[in-house]
Design a protein around this motif. Structure first.
Motif, short mmCIF file in Angstrom:
data_model
loop_
_atom_site.label_atom_id
_atom_site.label_comp_id
_atom_site.label_asym_id
_atom_site.label_seq_id
_atom_site.Cartn_x
_atom_site.Cartn_y
_atom_site.Cartn_z
N GLY A 328 70.25 44.92 23.16
CA GLY A 328 71.48 45.45 23.73
C GLY A 328 71.70 44.90 25.13
O GLY A 328 70.81 44.99 25.99
N LYS A 329 72.86 44.31 25.38
CA LYS A 329 73.12 43.66 26.66
C LYS A 329 74.52 44.01 27.16
O LYS A 329 75.48 44.02 26.41
N ARG A 330 74.60 44.28 28.45
CA ARG A 330 75.85 44.39 29.18
C ARG A 330 75.62 43.76 30.54
O ARG A 330 74.51 43.83 31.08
N ALA A 331 76.66 43.16 31.12
CA ALA A 331 76.48 42.44 32.38
C ALA A 331 75.87 43.32 33.46
O ALA A 331 75.01 42.88 34.24
N GLY A 332 76.29 44.59 33.52
CA GLY A 332 75.81 45.47 34.57
C GLY A 332 74.33 45.79 34.50
O GLY A 332 73.74 46.24 35.50
N TYR A 333 73.69 45.57 33.36
CA TYR A 333 72.27 45.90 33.23
C TYR A 333 71.41 45.11 34.22
O TYR A 333 70.36 45.60 34.64
N VAL A 334 71.81 43.88 34.54
CA VAL A 334 70.97 43.04 35.41
C VAL A 334 71.41 43.06 36.87
O VAL A 334 70.91 42.28 37.68
N LEU A 335 72.32 43.96 37.22
CA LEU A 335 72.72 44.07 38.62
C LEU A 335 71.53 44.29 39.57
O LEU A 335 71.55 43.82 40.71
N PRO A 336 70.47 45.02 39.17
CA PRO A 336 69.34 45.21 40.10
C PRO A 336 68.62 43.94 40.50
O PRO A 336 67.80 43.96 41.42
N MET A 337 68.91 42.81 39.84
CA MET A 337 68.30 41.56 40.27
C MET A 337 69.01 40.95 41.50
O MET A 337 68.46 40.09 42.18
N VAL A 338 70.22 41.42 41.79
CA VAL A 338 71.01 40.81 42.85
C VAL A 338 70.43 41.08 44.25
O VAL A 338 70.37 40.15 45.07
N PRO A 339 69.99 42.32 44.59
CA PRO A 339 69.45 42.53 45.94
C PRO A 339 68.27 41.62 46.30
O PRO A 339 68.32 40.95 47.36
N PRO A 340 67.21 41.54 45.48
CA PRO A 340 66.11 40.65 45.88
C PRO A 340 66.53 39.19 45.91
O PRO A 340 66.05 38.42 46.76
N LEU A 341 67.40 38.80 45.00
CA LEU A 341 67.86 37.41 44.99
C LEU A 341 68.59 37.07 46.28
O LEU A 341 68.35 36.01 46.89
N CYS A 342 69.47 37.95 46.74
CA CYS A 342 70.24 37.69 47.95
C CYS A 342 69.34 37.62 49.19
O CYS A 342 69.56 36.79 50.08
N LEU A 343 68.34 38.48 49.25
CA LEU A 343 67.43 38.44 50.41
C LEU A 343 66.62 37.14 50.40
O LEU A 343 66.41 36.53 51.46
N ALA A 344 66.17 36.71 49.23
CA ALA A 344 65.45 35.44 49.15
C ALA A 344 66.33 34.27 49.56
O ALA A 344 65.89 33.37 50.30
N LEU A 345 67.58 34.25 49.13
CA LEU A 345 68.49 33.18 49.49
C LEU A 345 68.77 33.18 51.00
O LEU A 345 68.88 32.11 51.62
N ALA A 346 68.89 34.36 51.59
CA ALA A 346 69.11 34.45 53.03
C ALA A 346 67.91 33.87 53.78
O ALA A 346 68.08 33.13 54.77
N TRP A 347 66.71 34.20 53.33
CA TRP A 347 65.52 33.61 53.95
C TRP A 347 65.56 32.10 53.83
O TRP A 347 65.27 31.37 54.80
#
Length: 556
Positions: A328-347
């Motif tokens: 079962g998949k919906r786009a919103g399910y993986v939203l929790p990956m966005v915060p760590p990804l953004c912090l890594a990209l900022a670094w």
């Protein structure tokens, strides 16, 4: 680094990023109504809980709503009572506050992992201006609360492992239990799975054994699960055993385990590569810095900040892989990956050692930003030159834009063009790409704000349920009965009529009903009725919502 990581520079960047947050989210409250059926369902379930229902159980049309736990509804009801705004606006505010607090958690995490408030604030700015978050952060979806609670859980669990005294350890352990419980009461056991992936990945890669507490994670998960089960048991005393079965099994374990035809029946079944096509594009624009960040983290992995960046990327990657493996998949399910990804990209942007892999994406991003400005400027006056009657239905909103909306679009194009060219010249002349990105975040946010005022405002008149709902509020005579043809379950008629229940009639029941009557129906369903049934009715209102046409019919 783009600037010395001093308290003064951090405060300046913090002010700029908070301005970007305000520009992205707050204006959107006033130009956007419900566009998707889930938005209205979630808000109406909260309204019925706040106005009529059992505080333990959400309801739609007076009947038990057994699709989601009540965490989001509780938040909406609480905020509505504190502020006095509409339930829909309260739902928007819950999503926006979740985005704000998650960004602030990235500041805490940036200080902890990289000893850099600057990295944390840039990570928050990237997070607030990622297309995925821009879309979800001002709409009353449950997903925003999910990424807040799961990020809070990982941060708290990491703090437990690093605590130097018993008192601090206990405080963070309690915070971990609260976060896991809040997530589980919002979205179910998936909120326990995400921290269980993220906390060990980040902690072990960054600090090895010192980065994880062997007690805190299972204890917090146990507390979260037990509190949720206690609520579910109490709720099922009034809602029935079927409610327990539906939430405990069909909506959680069932979606993970089901395959093939059984998964297809839920409407959530997608192939394993679904997220690559559906989610990665909405992680732009900052995803362009992922290759450079990966390379740089590998190059400096013997250093603590390199390992921390790899841990953040592993946290995000594990969420993507885990949910790709689930049927079962919906786009919103993986939203929790966005915060760590953004912090890594900022670094990665601030560390800047792999300059070629950071400068080139920065140049591409700025060039695309400027090009978009040119295209938007050219498109801004077009609505005044077009005849709405000659366009497809899907584009009538464009030709019906008024001059204020066209002006907002033109200003958005001008800001993008001038800002993009200015920053592009800076980078071409040798300025640090990080400096350009620090300035691009608020520029991007300004374009989003103007886009909300222009394009989103025009779209809202066509696609929002507010168009139909306002007609229902204006025309329906409350002394006369209001019914729904068929079994629409979006809650629209109850939300706008401010009532708990609306009677549903099939075609035969409607034909047998006499006297004055108001009918809410899908347009296609109304047209299928026999002429004899439709006789005597006049159309009082019409509107489009969730890609369906609705009509309000009245028989005096």
């Amino acid at each position: 680094m783009a600037a010395p990581d001093t308290p003064q520079s951090s405060r300046t960047v913090a002010a700029v990023m908070l301005l970007a947050f305000f520009l992205v989210f707050v204006p959107a409250w006033y130009v956007r109504g419900p566009w998707h059926i889930d938005e209205l369902r979630y808000v109406e379930a909260a309204r019925q809980m706040g106005e009529y229902g059992d505080p333990l159980v959400g309801r739609l049309n007076g009947e038990v709503y057994s699709e989601k736990p009540p965490g989001f509804s509780w938040s909406v009801v609480a905020l509505q009572r504190v502020t006095g705004v509409s339930y829909f606006r309260a739902g928007q505010m819950v999503a926006t506050l979740a985005a704000l607090l998650t960004g602030l958690l990235l500041v805490v995490l940036g200080r902890l992992l990289f000893r850099s408030a600057l990295a944390g604030w840039l990570g928050a700015g990237f997070f607030w201006t990622t297309i995925f978050i821009v879309d979800r952060g001002s709409r009353p979806f449950i997903d925003s609360l999910l990424y807040f609670w799961t990020t809070a859980a990982v941060v708290s669990l990491l703090q437990v492992a690093l605590a130097t005294c018993r008192k601090k350890r206990m405080v963070w352990l309690v915070a971990s239990c609260v976060a896991m419980t809040g997530g589980c009461l919002t979205k179910g056991p998936v909120a326990l799975l995400i921290p269980a992936l993220g906390a060990p990945a980040l902690g072990l890669i960054w600090r090895w054994r010192k980065g994880i507490s062997l007690l805190a994670l299972p204890l917090a998960a146990l507390v979260g699960g037990l509190v949720t089960l206690l609520w579910l048991w109490l709720a099922s005393q009034t809602a029935g055993e079927a409610y327990f079965d539906r939430l405990a099994f069909q909506q959680t374990a069932g979606r993970v385990a089901e395959t093939g035809q059984s998964a297809a029946l839920t409407g959530h079944h997608e192939p394993m590569w679904f997220y690559l096509g559906a989610v990665l594009p909405v992680l732009l624009p900052w995803l362009l810095f992922l290759p450079g960040t990966l390379l740089q983290a590998r190059q400096v992995r013997p250093q603590p900040d390199g390992r921390a960046a790899l841990g953040l990327l592993a946290w995000a990657g594990l969420i993507l892989v885990a949910f790709s493996a689930i049927s079962g998949k919906r786009a919103g399910y993986v939203l929790p990956m966005v915060p760590p990804l953004c912090l890594a990209l900022a670094w990665g942007v601030l560390r800047g050692q792999s300059r070629a892999l950071l400068a080139r994406p920065a140049v591409l991003l700025l060039a695309l930003f400027a090009l978009a400005g040119v295209l938007v400027l050219l498109a801004a006056p077009l609505p005044a030159l077009l005849d709405a009657s000659s366009l497809p239905d899907s584009l009538t909103w464009f030709a019906s834009m008024h001059w204020q909306q066209m002006l907002a679009v033109a200003l958005a194009g001008l800001v993008a063009l001038v800002g993009g060219v200015y920053l592009l010249v800076l980078v071409k002349r040798g300025a640090d790409p990080a400096t350009a990105m620090l300035l691009l975040v608020p520029l991007f946010a300004g374009v989003v704000a103007l886009g909300n005022a222009g394009v989103v405002g025009a779209l809202n008149t066509v696609y929002s349920s507010d168009t139909f709902g306002s007609q229902l509020q204006d025309f329906w005579i409350r002394s006369e009965p209001l019914v729904v043809l068929g079994a629409q379950k979006d809650g629209m008629e109850n939300y706008y009529a401010q009532r708990q229940r609306t009677e549903n009639l099939d075609a035969d029941q409607l034909a047998a009903r006499g006297g004055p009557l108001w009918v809410v129906s899908l347009g296609k369903d109304w047209q299928r009725l026999p002429q004899s049934t439709r006789q005597g009715f006049q159309q009082a209102g019409t509107g489009r919502f969730n890609n369906a046409d609705y009509v309000l019919m009245h028989r005096p």
